[in-house]
Design an enzyme around this catalytic site. Structure first.
Site, mmCIF file in Angstrom:
data_model
loop_
_atom_site.group_PDB
_atom_site.id
_atom_site.type_symbol
_atom_site.label_atom_id
_atom_site.label_comp_id
_atom_site.label_asym_id
_atom_site.label_seq_id
_atom_site.Cartn_x
_atom_site.Cartn_y
_atom_site.Cartn_z
ATOM 1 N N LYS A 197 51.030 -10.617 25.690
ATOM 2 C CA LYS A 197 50.425 -9.335 25.295
ATOM 3 C C LYS A 197 49.285 -8.941 26.244
ATOM 4 O O LYS A 197 48.964 -9.674 27.158
ATOM 5 C CB LYS A 197 49.960 -9.417 23.841
ATOM 6 C CG LYS A 197 51.135 -9.629 22.854
ATOM 7 C CD LYS A 197 52.006 -8.382 22.703
ATOM 8 C CE LYS A 197 53.410 -8.630 22.176
ATOM 9 N NZ LYS A 197 53.528 -9.206 20.853
HETATM 10 C C1 LIG Z 1 54.426 -9.482 19.642
HETATM 11 C C2 LIG Z 1 54.779 -8.560 18.537
HETATM 12 C C3 LIG Z 1 54.551 -8.857 17.182
HETATM 13 C C4 LIG Z 1 54.143 -10.217 16.711
HETATM 14 O O1 LIG Z 1 53.030 -10.701 17.307
HETATM 15 P P1 LIG Z 1 52.679 -12.268 17.141
HETATM 16 O O2 LIG Z 1 51.207 -12.302 17.477
HETATM 17 O O3 LIG Z 1 53.530 -13.008 18.116
HETATM 18 O O4 LIG Z 1 52.940 -12.636 15.723
HETATM 19 C C5 LIG Z 1 54.756 -7.890 16.240
HETATM 20 N N1 LIG Z 1 55.228 -6.678 16.583
HETATM 21 C C6 LIG Z 1 55.491 -6.358 17.857
HETATM 22 C C7 LIG Z 1 55.990 -4.981 18.154
HETATM 23 C C8 LIG Z 1 55.301 -7.287 18.874
HETATM 24 O O5 LIG Z 1 55.609 -6.981 20.134
#
Ligand SMILES: *Cc1c(COP(=O)(O)O)cnc(C)c1O
Length: 395
Positions: A197
């Site tokens: 991210k």
């Molecule tokens: C990465 C992601 C999540 C989940 O995030 P985590 O921190 O890995 O639980 C939820 N929604 C979207 C759209 C994502 O890209």
């Protein structure tokens, strides 16, 4: 380890991975400091990270609560809003399964709707058409870091008395009408600090709300349903060892080791966004004239977080999406697909008897979709190599 998106890599030194975190010396030193301090789980670093996050969003009325993933945060948000069996929650089919799975944790039903092809985010008209007497909430996703049409969505949800939980996993920093996502008039916003991210703590997330009651519930439920509030009513002085269990809560707290990374990643979030935006601009200019559907852009004056750069082949492109991914991989470039829509995933398709014909925009996008590498550690030479390989494949 969760291999999502991170397996799109290769050990050879010239390989450009799909995603790569930028962890500096400050992050490493802060983690080491945490390890030496003797306090490794939730403690002072989590508190500072939460404080810094509220300051970053620039709104002192916000409650920011760190959790061990965005998935956990989305679950806590819906739980605090009282979502349960018999309720329906509307979200986009064009997302990661985490957005929708948390609705099922609570025994409620997911109603998937199509995207607006202009933004690839949830289609507001489709949301309106999907509202029933059972609808309780809507979960927009700011796909790739581009804000969904929040003014239209918030007007609609207000009219129908629905709750809004923003899945802002891609949206740090993103603005909508000049306001940072996290400060809009939704009920809860949830950010992700997963490894790929825009900023990362390895695994982690942040739940943001203005609502004091929701914040209290989320705080209690993120750590086993433990509360010290009940005691407060009877005596001013709560012994440090005393707590009460008020609900069967979850184990969703963030560690200080992870927060140590977050404190320094957050300081670099703006600089990271600038570099991602620069790379996106290079891609946009270089791909002009190729058989592609133009990549959605932020409205003038707004910030796009550019977590993803989704390339979308037109139907008349000389090769398929699958062939393009193979060609890029052969050229030493990792890529990914965001997303295989939920309506195509066996669990969701079977549960709700879904048919791709009901999601024409998401389906059409998916068939030509490739996410290219876009992250601050890419050099200009890396970006040029990706451009060259895409142009070569599409010639
Ligand atoms: C990465 C992601 C999540 C989940 O995030 P985590 O921190 O890995 O639980 C939820 N929604 C979207 C759209 C994502 O890209």
């Amino acid at each position: 380890m969760n291999p999502r998106d991170l397996r799109m890599t290769d050990p050879s030194p010239s390989f450009i991975p799909f995603a790569l975190p930028d962890i500096g010396e400050a992050e490493i030193n802060e983690v080491v400091d945490t390890l030496r301090s003797g306090w490794v789980t939730t403690g002072p670093k989590v508190k500072s990270f939460e404080h810094d996050f509220a300051a970053f969003l620039g709104d002192s009325a916000l409650h920011c609560m760190a959790v061990n993933s965005a998935t956990a945060g989305l679950h806590l948000a819906l739980e605090a809003l009282g979502i349960g069996p018999g309720d329906e929650v509307i979200t986009t089919t064009h997302t990661f399964t985490a957005t929708a799975e948390v609705v099922r944790y609570l025994g409620a039903d997911v109603v998937l709707v199509d995207i607006d092809p202009a933004t690839m985010c949830i289609h507001i008209g489709a949301v309106e058409a999907a509202i029933t007497p059972r609808t309780k909430a809507v979960m927009p996703v700011h796909y790739g870091g581009l804000a969904a049409d929040m003014p239209a969505l918030l007007a609609l949800t207000k009219k129908h008395g629905l709750k809004v939980v923003e899945d802002a996993a891609h949206a740090l920093p993103t603005t909508c009408g000049g306001q940072l996502v996290g400060t809009l008039a939704s009920d809860v916003t949830v950010f992700s600090f997963y490894a790929n991210k825009t900023i990362t703590t390895g695994e982690g997330g942040m739940v943001v709300t203005r609502n004091v009651e929701l914040a209290k519930r989320i705080q209690v439920m993120r750590l086993h349903g433990m509360s010290r509030d009940a005691f407060d009513r009877f005596t001013a002085k709560v012994p440090s060892w005393y707590y009460e269990i008020v609900a069967p809560g979850f184990k969703y707290n963030l560690t200080d080791i992870a927060a140590a990374l977050g404190i320094h990643q957050l300081k670099r979030a703006t600089e990271f966004q600038r570099r991602r935006q620069q790379i996106a601009a290079i891609y946009d200019a270089a791909f002009d004239g190729l058989p592609l559907v133009p990549t959605p852009q932020a409205r003038p004056g707004d910030v796009h977080a550019w977590h993803l750069y989704p390339l979308r082949l037109r139907a008349d492109a000389p090769l398929s999406r699958d062939a393009l991914i193979e060609r890029l991989f052969a050229a030493g470039i990792g890529c990914s697909v965001h997303y295989i829509p939920l309506h195509l995933q066996p669990y969701w398709r079977k549960l709700y008897e879904l048919d791709a014909a009901r999601f024409p925009h998401s389906q059409a996008a998916y068939e030509g979709l490739v996410s290219l590498p876009i992250y601050p550690r890419m050099s200009n030479a890396d970006v040029a190599r990706v451009v060259g390989a895409v142009k070569e494949a599409l010639r």
